[in-house]
Design a protein around this motif. Structure first.
Motif, PDB file in Angstrom:
ATOM      1  N   ALA A 238       0.867  -1.156  -0.066  1.00 44.98           N
ATOM      2  CA  ALA A 238      -0.020   0.114   0.057  1.00 44.98           C
ATOM      3  C   ALA A 238       0.798   1.069  -0.156  1.00 44.98           C
ATOM      4  O   ALA A 238       0.628   2.390  -0.529  1.00 44.98           O
ATOM      5  CB  ALA A 238      -0.894  -0.039   1.231  1.00 44.98           C
ATOM      6  N   ASP A 239       1.995   1.340   0.642  1.00 42.23           N
ATOM      7  CA  ASP A 239       2.743   2.386   0.996  1.00 42.23           C
ATOM      8  C   ASP A 239       3.529   2.700  -0.740  1.00 42.23           C
ATOM      9  O   ASP A 239       3.848   3.785  -1.063  1.00 42.23           O
ATOM     10  CB  ASP A 239       4.084   2.176   1.894  1.00 42.23           C
ATOM     11  N   THR A 240       3.855   1.509  -1.273  1.00 36.26           N
ATOM     12  CA  THR A 240       4.500   1.546  -2.679  1.00 36.26           C
ATOM     13  C   THR A 240       3.521   2.326  -3.757  1.00 36.26           C
ATOM     14  O   THR A 240       3.803   3.169  -4.350  1.00 36.26           O
ATOM     15  CB  THR A 240       4.652   0.190  -3.005  1.00 36.26           C
ATOM     16  N   PHE A 241       2.258   1.912  -3.655  1.00 33.93           N
ATOM     17  CA  PHE A 241       1.414   2.224  -4.494  1.00 33.93           C
ATOM     18  C   PHE A 241       1.012   3.839  -4.014  1.00 33.93           C
ATOM     19  O   PHE A 241       0.333   4.806  -4.729  1.00 33.93           O
ATOM     20  CB  PHE A 241       0.013   1.450  -4.432  1.00 33.93           C
ATOM     21  N   GLU A 242       0.959   4.251  -2.678  1.00 31.85           N
ATOM     22  CA  GLU A 242       0.871   5.503  -2.150  1.00 31.85           C
ATOM     23  C   GLU A 242       1.880   6.374  -2.902  1.00 31.85           C
ATOM     24  O   GLU A 242       1.549   7.597  -3.357  1.00 31.85           O
ATOM     25  CB  GLU A 242       0.864   5.603  -0.853  1.00 31.85           C
TER      26      GLU A 242
ATOM     27  N   LEU B 221      -9.366   4.654  -1.191  1.00 33.02           N
ATOM     28  CA  LEU B 221      -9.885   3.745  -0.698  1.00 33.02           C
ATOM     29  C   LEU B 221      -9.586   2.221  -0.875  1.00 33.02           C
ATOM     30  O   LEU B 221      -9.617   1.223  -0.051  1.00 33.02           O
ATOM     31  CB  LEU B 221     -11.646   3.796  -0.963  1.00 33.02           C
ATOM     32  N   GLU B 222      -9.182   2.147  -2.023  1.00 29.44           N
ATOM     33  CA  GLU B 222      -8.725   0.663  -2.573  1.00 29.44           C
ATOM     34  C   GLU B 222      -7.121   0.525  -1.804  1.00 29.44           C
ATOM     35  O   GLU B 222      -7.003  -0.380  -1.508  1.00 29.44           O
ATOM     36  CB  GLU B 222      -8.196   0.850  -4.136  1.00 29.44           C
ATOM     37  N   ARG B 223      -6.435   1.637  -1.592  1.00 28.76           N
ATOM     38  CA  ARG B 223      -4.856   1.363  -0.853  1.00 28.76           C
ATOM     39  C   ARG B 223      -5.266   1.163   0.690  1.00 28.76           C
ATOM     40  O   ARG B 223      -4.642   0.326   1.408  1.00 28.76           O
ATOM     41  CB  ARG B 223      -4.231   2.637  -1.066  1.00 28.76           C
ATOM     42  N   SER B 224      -6.551   1.742   1.098  1.00 30.77           N
ATOM     43  CA  SER B 224      -6.713   1.523   2.489  1.00 30.77           C
ATOM     44  C   SER B 224      -7.082   0.005   2.798  1.00 30.77           C
ATOM     45  O   SER B 224      -6.582  -0.789   3.732  1.00 30.77           O
ATOM     46  CB  SER B 224      -8.078   2.443   2.877  1.00 30.77           C
ATOM     47  N   LYS B 225      -7.705  -0.662   1.545  1.00 31.94           N
ATOM     48  CA  LYS B 225      -8.041  -2.098   1.820  1.00 31.94           C
ATOM     49  C   LYS B 225      -6.665  -2.847   1.926  1.00 31.94           C
ATOM     50  O   LYS B 225      -6.585  -3.905   2.626  1.00 31.94           O
ATOM     51  CB  LYS B 225      -8.991  -2.458   0.703  1.00 31.94           C
ATOM     52  N   THR B 226      -5.871  -2.657   1.187  1.00 35.51           N
ATOM     53  CA  THR B 226      -4.618  -3.295   0.928  1.00 35.51           C
ATOM     54  C   THR B 226      -3.986  -3.178   2.521  1.00 35.51           C
ATOM     55  O   THR B 226      -3.358  -4.046   2.936  1.00 35.51           O
ATOM     56  CB  THR B 226      -3.564  -2.840  -0.255  1.00 35.51           C
TER      57      THR B 226
ATOM     58  N   LEU C  44      -7.764  -7.011  -5.036  1.00 33.00           N
ATOM     59  CA  LEU C  44      -8.076  -5.758  -4.018  1.00 33.00           C
ATOM     60  C   LEU C  44      -7.815  -4.643  -5.006  1.00 33.00           C
ATOM     61  O   LEU C  44      -8.554  -3.576  -5.272  1.00 33.00           O
ATOM     62  CB  LEU C  44      -7.519  -5.859  -2.922  1.00 33.00           C
ATOM     63  N   LYS C  45      -6.555  -4.763  -5.835  1.00 36.94           N
ATOM     64  CA  LYS C  45      -6.239  -3.576  -6.788  1.00 36.94           C
ATOM     65  C   LYS C  45      -7.030  -3.116  -7.913  1.00 36.94           C
ATOM     66  O   LYS C  45      -7.261  -2.138  -8.266  1.00 36.94           O
ATOM     67  CB  LYS C  45      -4.712  -3.623  -7.015  1.00 36.94           C
ATOM     68  N   THR C  46      -7.635  -4.429  -8.434  1.00 35.04           N
ATOM     69  CA  THR C  46      -7.932  -4.495  -9.861  1.00 35.04           C
ATOM     70  C   THR C  46      -9.432  -4.895  -9.763  1.00 35.04           C
ATOM     71  O   THR C  46     -10.120  -4.979 -11.005  1.00 35.04           O
ATOM     72  CB  THR C  46      -7.148  -5.243 -10.682  1.00 35.04           C
ATOM     73  N   LYS C  47     -10.120  -5.012  -8.588  1.00 34.96           N
ATOM     74  CA  LYS C  47     -11.471  -5.445  -8.576  1.00 34.96           C
ATOM     75  C   LYS C  47     -12.389  -4.846  -9.654  1.00 34.96           C
ATOM     76  O   LYS C  47     -13.519  -5.707 -10.363  1.00 34.96           O
ATOM     77  CB  LYS C  47     -11.851  -5.404  -7.154  1.00 34.96           C
TER      78      LYS C  47
END
Length: 881
Positions: free
Chosen positions: A419-423, A461-466, A517-520
């Motif tokens: 999640a930090d990486t995609f942040e 919101l998606e990153r929060s799920k990760t 989760l990333k691509t749902k």
């Protein structure tokens, strides 16, 4: 540098060994410790290293004598060594120091007779202590243990020094560690672990009310030494000898001197220390006043006063110098830049990680691989990418970044935060859309959650799920470790925890959950197309998914080239296709054997089942969470538990009850409640009612019903044990409505042979605490059969909506009611009408709300003289009003 300790910094052990042979080990320890204590109380302020080295030598000589005698007596001929570690390895012991020793073996540890005898003497009896005068809580290590050394334990091995090593095993251990450890990882450990301490040492060097001389003094200096020693895994003594200013080491030695004195003083005020540390290392104001005690014996009060001032001045100087030294060494390393591995173009500097070769990459693939390698290093080591890289390695990345094998490596990396990486990547326009087709449209779109919460776009919101998934996995590993330590055969069934299930996922299935989760919402599914055609929905719901316009069957086709395994991608497709599987079955009804079997068949194996469960729970960790909808989560957990049992059939389904102490008669009654009860998550609550159920069965006239509360998250389950009668469910729901309580779900079990009911009612989450007398109110309603008389129909709330009746299972029926109007009392009214007009026997209830519409399902049987057609006619006439 060789990693060899500096013998000039050690005390001569030969006189000690001679004394041992003369007067024995214990007497030697007593005499020499007394002599060392006397030196501590002397006026010599420059003997810090001498004191510490001499005190260490007393212990190492005694251990060497013991080990040599033991090996000779037991005739152990395999390579073996006793070594000193940490402060003992540096010869820097004080009166209250731990004795840091270890036993090294080039042999199997399990069942080793020589090791068992060592442990008997040092751990399980006081034999070693009686011989030598002190305890030795040393651990054994074999060469096979070296790859597992990490963190603080690895750091103690920097100062590895032989005490008894006839076959040179110490050098082999050091070389093996040097060949296998990660120097950059060690550097980060030292820097992060002590950063707070050296900052405190700088800011608080003049503080008198509290000074932790070990953590805020000695270890601040050692953090710098270990930073330099860790590069080649050499002994700290080698770094001592290479320092360009002897005053730095002299300041450290002075702290050793003061520490020895403070340890020797009785404490006059209470002190606290962090776990694993010593209260004796905490200096308070009285300790700063006490330095006059070290003045020569013939000193007068004025001389002692001046002597104390001199000690405080030297101590202040030493604290300042050590803080400056540590910060200077470590920050100098950062300014120079530390490579993450020899020859790597990735360097850690003051601002974080940077990629030196990225600016020279020529093609989009080369640039993409360099960028992803930098992100992978940042994620693996848990450090930030230097923000300057936004204008170098990642400059205009949206124009050229493309999927490469390192993309999968980010998902497969078990450390750090994806999640930090995609942040970090979310700062770069167009980047995630290049990696995941459709992401650009998704992250700026609206859906029901965004419209209600009105606080954040969907990308955040998606990153929060990760992040939730990452936390589940961490917590799950801790949970499983605790279970492994404390689990016993008698442990009663505790239900399923998403954290534990997340930790149990294998690598491919965990990666599949991350990618799903990333691509749902990116692939186009059949359900997306159905939703788009539903003109009754608002536009933001109709077009909230399928943003890539690429069919699900094709979306992940190219990801195998980016490093994802075929099995992983197959699981991702399964998760996306069945993202509503749990929710649909919650709305469909009870988890009976038919639904469970069908769901298990859908999943195919327990690994996909587990992945779907973890994916679903993570997806709803915040939206439609357990706190807001506990009944649905209970339903999902129960469905998962029952489906998992399809792949792992129990040899004895009553085993958990037998382990809880139930007798044969109680088990016979509980078994009559049926397989649905015994396989459900409700079974764990049977412990509270076993005795009462037995009394209801054997003494029905004198045993009243029993009602109890069970907490489940933020909601309450009301458990009822009573004699069964037709209308019981309507009586209970009427009593709950009378108390202003709303139901979310109910499951009613019957032991028909004994005429018993064991019913579970899930209340909607309450804003206020339940009344203490509610159980008595319900028990009275059950005993008096209240709320089911003919006259009670007149006071029922009006129900307006659409009712349908269908055969749910053979000879079992479901009355389903939909209403967009007032819903208070709806469940009570429907259960009454099923009881009164259909003469149904109710065994389940379900209620939920979706898109401003309330749905209630009442599961029941029908009497033999009412057919389904007749029942439907009654429903049409009586429901709705």
């Amino acid at each position: 540098m060789t990693g060899i300790y500096n013998s000039a910094m050690l005390a001569d052990e030969k006189p000690i060994r001679d004394l041992i042979r003369t007067i024995g080990p214990h007497a030697t320890h007593t005499r020499l410790i007394a002599e060392n204590d006397a030196l501590i109380r002397s006026a010599d302020l420059l003997c810090g290293r001498q004191l510490a080295a001499a005190r260490t030598a007393i212990h190492t000589a005694l251990v060497q004598d013991w080990a040599e005698e033991l090996q000779h007596r037991l005739d152990y001929d395999r390579p073996f060594a006793v070594v000193a570690l940490g402060g003992t390895g540096r010869a820097e012991m004080a009166p209250c120091s731990d004795t840091d020793f270890a036993f090294l073996f080039d042999d199997a540890l399990e069942g080793n007779p020589f090791l068992l005898e060592i442990q008997r003497q040092v751990l399980h009896t006081a034999e070693f202590e009686r011989r030598c005068g002190f305890q030795c809580q040393a651990l054994p290590f074999s060469l096979d243990d070296i790859p597992d050394l990490e963190g603080k334990q690895l750091n103690t091995f920097i100062d590895l020094r032989p005490v008894f090593d006839p076959q040179g095993l110490t050098a082999i251990f050091r070389e093996r560690i040097r060949a296998t450890f990660d120097p950059f990882e060690h550097f980060l450990h030292v820097r992060s672990f002590w950063k707070e301490q050296w900052e405190k040492a700088t800011a608080e060097s003049e503080r008198l009310d509290r000074f932790d001389i070990k953590n805020e003094g000695l270890r601040v200096f050692l953090a710098a030494i270990w930073t330099l020693a860790g590069a080649g895994f050499v002994h700290s003594h080698e770094i001592y000898g290479a320092l360009d200013d002897p005053r730095d080491l002299a300041a450290y030695d002075f702290l050793l001197r003061i520490r020895a004195f403070v340890h020797s003083r009785p404490k006059t005020s209470p002190r606290t220390a962090a776990p694993g540390n010593h209260t004796e290392d905490i200096l308070g104001f009285d300790d700063f006043l006490s330095f006059g005690e070290l003045a020569p014996a013939d000193a007068d009060d004025y001389d002692r006063f001046r002597f104390a001032n001199e000690v405080r001045a030297r101590l202040l100087s030493a604290r300042r110098r050590i803080a400056r030294f540590a910060i200077g060494v470590i920050e100098r390393e950062l300014h120079r830049g530390r490579t993450i591995s020899p020859g790597s173009p990735i360097v850690f500097g003051v601002g974080g990680l940077s990629h030196l070769a990225a600016p020279t990459a020529n093609t989009p693939v080369e640039r993409s691989r360099a960028a992803m390698q930098l992100l992978l290093a940042a994620q693996h080591y848990g450090v930030a990418v230097d923000r300057a890289e936004l204008q170098t390695t990642f400059r205009n990345a949206g124009d050229w970044l493309e999927p490469v094998p390192e993309l999968a490596a980010l998902f497969y990396e078990s450390r750090g935060s994806l999640a930090d990486t995609f942040e970090f990547l979310s700062q770069l326009d167009g980047v995630e859309a290049n990696l995941f087709p459709g992401y650009g449209e998704f992250e700026s779109s609206m859906d029901a959650r965004v419209m209600i919460e009105r606080s954040s776009l969907r990308g955040a919101l998606e990153r929060s799920k990760t992040r939730y998934l990452e936390q589940f996995v961490r917590d799950g590993h801790e949970m499983l470790a605790r279970l492994a330590r404390h689990h016993t055969a008698a442990e009663v069934d505790r239900g399923v925890a998403v954290e534990a299930e997340a930790a149990r996922l294998d690598v491919d299935h965990l990666v599949a959950v991350k990618l799903a989760l990333k691509t749902k919402r990116l692939p186009l599914t059949a359900s997306d197309e159905v939703r788009r055609r539903d003109a009754g929905r608002p536009l933001h719901e109709r077009f909230s998914s399928g943003f890539s316009e690429i069919p699900l069957a094709s979306y992940y086709r190219n990801y195998a080239m980016h490093g994802f395994t075929t099995e992983c991608l197959a699981v991702v497709e399964f998760l996306i296709a069945n993202r509503r599987a749990f929710k649909d079955r919650i709305e469909a009804g009870l988890n009976d054997a038919h639904q469970v079997s069908e769901f298990a068949q859908l999943c195919g194996n327990e690994h996909r089942l587990r992945a779907l469960f973890v994916f679903t729970c993570t997806d709803h960790a915040e939206w439609e969470s357990q706190e807001s909808d506990p009944a649905s989560w209970f339903h999902s957990r129960e469905l998962y538990t029952k489906a998992l049992a399809q792949f792992r059939p129990q040899a004895n389904p009553l085993g958990f009850l037998q382990a809880a102490g139930y007798g044969a008669e109680e088990l016979q009654i509980l078994q009559n409640f049926g397989e649905d009860f015994l396989s459900s998550n409700y079974r764990s609550y049977a412990n509270r009612f076993g005795t009462h159920i037995l009394r209801l069965a054997t003494q029905p006239k004198s045993t009243p019903p029993k009602v109890s509360f069970v907490s489940y998250g933020p909601s309450t389950i009301i458990v009822v044990a009573a004699r069964d009668y037709r209308g019981l469910a309507a009586s209970i729901t009427g009593a709950l409505w009378d108390q202003g309580l709303e139901l979310r779900q109910a499951h009613l079990f019957s032991a028909s042979r004994y005429g018993l009911a064991l019913d579970f009612f899930h209340l909607a989450p309450q804003q206020e605490a339940l009344a203490a007398d509610l159980p008595r109110h319900l028990e009275a309603a059950i005993s008096q059969r209240r709320f089911i008389a003919d006259s009670d129909e007149e006071v029922l709330p009006p129900i307006i909506g659409r009712a349908t009746l269908h055969e749910w299972r053979p000879q079992q029926y479901c009355l389903r009611f939909e209403s967009s109007g007032e819903t208070r009392g709806l469940v009570s009214a429907l259960t009454y009408k099923v009881y009164r007009h259909l003469r149904g026997n109710i065994f389940g209830l379900n209620a939920y709300t979706a898109r401003q519409t309330a749905y209630v399902s009442v599961y029941h049987t029908l009497p033999r003289d009412i057919s389904l057609e007749q029942a439907r006619a009654i429903v049409a006439a009586r429901i709705p009003d």
